[in-house]
Design an enzyme around this catalytic site. Structure first.
Site, PDB file in Angstrom:
ATOM      1  N   HIS A 186      41.891  -9.967 -51.956  1.00  0.00           N
ATOM      2  CA  HIS A 186      42.818 -11.084 -52.176  1.00  0.00           C
ATOM      3  C   HIS A 186      44.023 -10.649 -52.989  1.00  0.00           C
ATOM      4  CE1 HIS A 186      40.783 -13.892 -49.821  1.00  0.00           C
ATOM      5  NE2 HIS A 186      39.654 -13.377 -50.281  1.00  0.00           N
ATOM      6  N   GLU A 399      36.150 -11.908 -35.883  1.00  0.00           N
ATOM      7  CA  GLU A 399      35.949 -11.211 -37.166  1.00  0.00           C
ATOM      8  C   GLU A 399      34.609 -10.497 -37.200  1.00  0.00           C
ATOM      9  OE1 GLU A 399      38.119 -13.569 -40.575  1.00  0.00           O
ATOM     10  OE2 GLU A 399      36.681 -14.887 -39.631  1.00  0.00           O
ATOM     11  N   CYS A 470      45.904 -11.825 -37.012  1.00  0.00           N
ATOM     12  CA  CYS A 470      46.439 -12.425 -38.238  1.00  0.00           C
ATOM     13  C   CYS A 470      45.915 -11.754 -39.504  1.00  0.00           C
ATOM     14  CB  CYS A 470      46.152 -13.924 -38.279  1.00  0.00           C
ATOM     15  SG  CYS A 470      44.388 -14.287 -38.343  1.00  0.00           S
TER      16      CYS A 470
HETATM   17  C1  PEP Z   1      40.731 -11.745 -41.848  1.00  0.00           C
HETATM   18  O1  PEP Z   1      39.523 -11.670 -42.120  1.00  0.00           O
HETATM   19  O2  PEP Z   1      41.397 -10.805 -41.379  1.00  0.00           O
HETATM   20  C2  PEP Z   1      41.463 -12.994 -42.119  1.00  0.00           C
HETATM   21  C3  PEP Z   1      42.697 -13.171 -41.693  1.00  0.00           C
HETATM   22  O3  PEP Z   1      40.809 -13.931 -42.872  1.00  0.00           O
HETATM   23  P1  PEP Z   1      40.630 -13.847 -44.481  1.00  0.00           P
HETATM   24  O4  PEP Z   1      41.364 -12.651 -44.977  1.00  0.00           O
HETATM   25  O5  PEP Z   1      41.162 -15.117 -45.017  1.00  0.00           O
HETATM   26  O6  PEP Z   1      39.145 -13.726 -44.583  1.00  0.00           O
HETATM   27 MG    MG Z   2      38.446 -13.479 -42.602  1.00  0.00          MG
END
Ligand code: PEP
Ligand code: MG
Length: 542
Positions: A186, A399, A470
């Site tokens: 994050h 994912e 994304c």
């Molecule tokens: C990902 O896992 O690439 C994604 C875009 O979701 P997050 O990073 O919010 O888990």
């Molecule tokens: Mg994710």
């Protein structure tokens, strides 16, 4: 002590280098869980009085330092803190056996319940809860918050930063170094979105001490002790040859502020709206009315184009306080993302219905998708719920490795998929996305990830399902070109990277992007894949 010129390697986030003074963030212990006292009520009352006086002094100091408008807020909070009926309620809690910290938190919660519905009080509720936390922390000798400087130019150094930590970044934070964390942590996501240069997964940064001047050089994946901007590694300079990128570039958002900022970029809509980021601090479940109001505002502010909204992706590294989760040994492999449909189906339905109303109220085109889907049958279950709730294009995130093999079974079930490369890397390489020493396995240039992505784009084309990416990898301009070469229909980048990714995707044609992908697909290591891409790109697109 590190010598001048020493190089600390890690993984870079962003394209600009910055130099500043090191500020080490001090760790704080978590707050203890609610507990009973040992029987000495008088001692508990004294300790509560002392803590209230301490926090109250803090507030007075903040009010003195703050400008006129903020001073009023601190003064109002100070009055609440000194409120006699609140203190009496806390005394009653101590009477019934709770230790001082728990007693004060409980008293604030009782007030919150009593006063719910009073708009001025509700507006301040989060601040008041924060006060209760501060009082409890003082009682237990815990210092809360990062205590970051407000002025100056600092590069902050810490193990890793949670979303709540990053919310405390001040304007004095011009660069970030994390000892742990990886390119999908994050910290990386937030730094990219706030355009703060960072180097993550930099284990040797443990040796950096306060006051040292450092250069954060994200393109060079390094930190240079006593370096300055002239030592920075140059990013590849793409030259746009057309006004339109070969595939649309959308923006990733997680708040109203992000949405407004994304609208100032050239993003074509939003490719990922992370709804859970609105609720990371919420201890009570947001009503449908509240959800409709915030979604409508965010949708209205978003850049022109479709807006892809993800239903709540709570769990694992993103706990949402109002959704009760089972205690799990291994939360990243547990009940998270769409799996919450079992314990919290009602909230997902509420969310989709609120989004439908927000779609109507804003007049925007909304696509909805579910996170962490492992089976085609789960995709079908989500599609059924979503189509019943509103008039959306419906999709899922890719994912998990298992769903890659199910793409042919998604025909006629979903309209689109969007690859979350952050989690896909985590699950493909069985390496925790926040693990301090596994950052290199999460490097998007890993040949196995590139092959998996190529396969996803091909399988989606075969069954005419629209595909996008994304995850953070789509914020790297060179990697975005490779994704376009694979055949993805769009990418969605962190808002600060939209411009750079668009320029890269406008600097060549589709056939050239395919050529680069084919060359990259031959690589045997991540470093080789990246060098092949950069060499080809400087020839074709520079
Ligand atoms: C990902 O896992 O690439 C994604 C875009 O979701 P997050 O990073 O919010 O888990
Ligand atoms: Mg994710």
């Amino acid at each position: 002590m590190l010598a001048s010129g020493a190089i600390l390697t890690g993984l870079g986030v962003g394209l600009n280098a910055v130099s500043g003074e090191v500020f080490r963030v001090k760790e704080h212990k978590p707050l203890p869980i609610p507990a009973k006292h040992q029987g000495d009520q008088q001692a508990e009352v004294e300790s509560l009085r002392g803590a209230i006086a301490h926090v109250s002094d803090d507030l007075k100091r903040l009010a003195e330092k703050a400008g006129e408008t903020s001073a009023e807020i601190f003064e109002a909070l100070e009055m609440i803190l000194q409120d006699e009926s609140l203190f009496d309620a806390a005394l009653a809690e101590i009477d019934s056996g709770w230790e001082a910290g728990t007693a004060f938190v409980n008293a604030v919660e009782t007030f919150a319940e009593l006063l719910s519905g009073d708009p001025t009080f509700e507006e301040r509720l989060a601040d008041i809860r924060d006060l209760a936390k501060r009082v409890a922390a003082h009682i237990h000798g815990i210092s809360l918050g990062l205590n970051l400087p407000e002025e100056g130019r600092y590069v902050i150094v810490g193990q890793d930063f949670s979303p709540a930590d990053t919310a405390q970044f001040t304007k004095a934070v011009i660069g970030v170094i994390t000892i742990q964390g990886g390119p999908t942590s994050h910290t990386a996501i937030i730094c990219r979105s706030k355009a703060i240069p960072a180097v993550v997964s930099c284990a040797t940064a443990e040796q950096l001490v306060d006051g040292v001047q450092v250069l954060v050089d994200p393109v060079g994946d390094r930190v240079v002790v006593e370096g300055n901007e002239s030592d920075a590694t140059a990013a590849i300079s793409f030259v746009a040859k057309s006004n339109d990128p070969i595939i649309p570039v959308r923006a990733n958002i997680g708040s109203l502020e992000d949405s407004i900022a994304a609208a100032t970029t050239a993003a074509e809509g939003v490719g990922l709206f992370r709804t859970e980021l609105l609720y990371l601090q919420s201890t009570t479940r947001p009503s449908k009315e509240k959800q409709i109001a915030s979604y409508t505002e965010i949708l209205k502010a978003a850049p022109e184009g479709p807006i892809v909204v993800r239903t709540i992706d709570a769990g694992s590294d993103k706990p949402v306080p109002f959704l009760e989760m089972p205690k799990e040994e291994n939360p990243a492999l547990g009940v998270r993302g769409f799996r919450l449909v079992v314990p919290h189906r009602e909230f997902i339905v509420d969310q989709l219905q609120s989004l439908e109303q927000a779609r109507k109220d804003s007049g925007r085109e909304v696509w909805v998708m579910a996170p962490m889907v492992a089976l085609a049958s789960e995709a079908a279950q989500f599609a059924e719920i979503a189509r019943k709730a509103g008039n959306f294009k419906v999709g899922i995130m890719v994912e998990t490795p298992s769903i890659i093999y199910e793409i042919p079974n998604l025909k006629g079930v979903v309209d689109f998929i969007s690859v979350g490369t952050n989690d896909l890397s985590q699950y493909l390489f069985a390496s925790d996305r926040l693990h301090p020493s596994l950052g290199s396995l999460l490097n998007p240039w890993q040949p196995a990830l590139i092959r998996a992505l190529g396969e996803i784009a091909k399988e989606c084309r075969a069954v005419s399902i629209y595909s996008g990416v994304c995850g953070e990898s789509a914020s790297d301009p060179a990697f975005a070109v490779v994704l376009a070469g694979m055949g993805f229909d769009s990418v969605s980048s962190s808002r600060s990277q939209v411009g750079a990714v668009r320029t890269a995707l406008s600097s060549l044609d589709k056939a050239q992007a395919q050529e680069i992908y084919k060359a990259v697909a031959q690589a045997k290591t991540a470093d080789e894949a990246k060098s092949i891409a950069l060499a080809k790109l400087s020839l074709l697109a520079g």
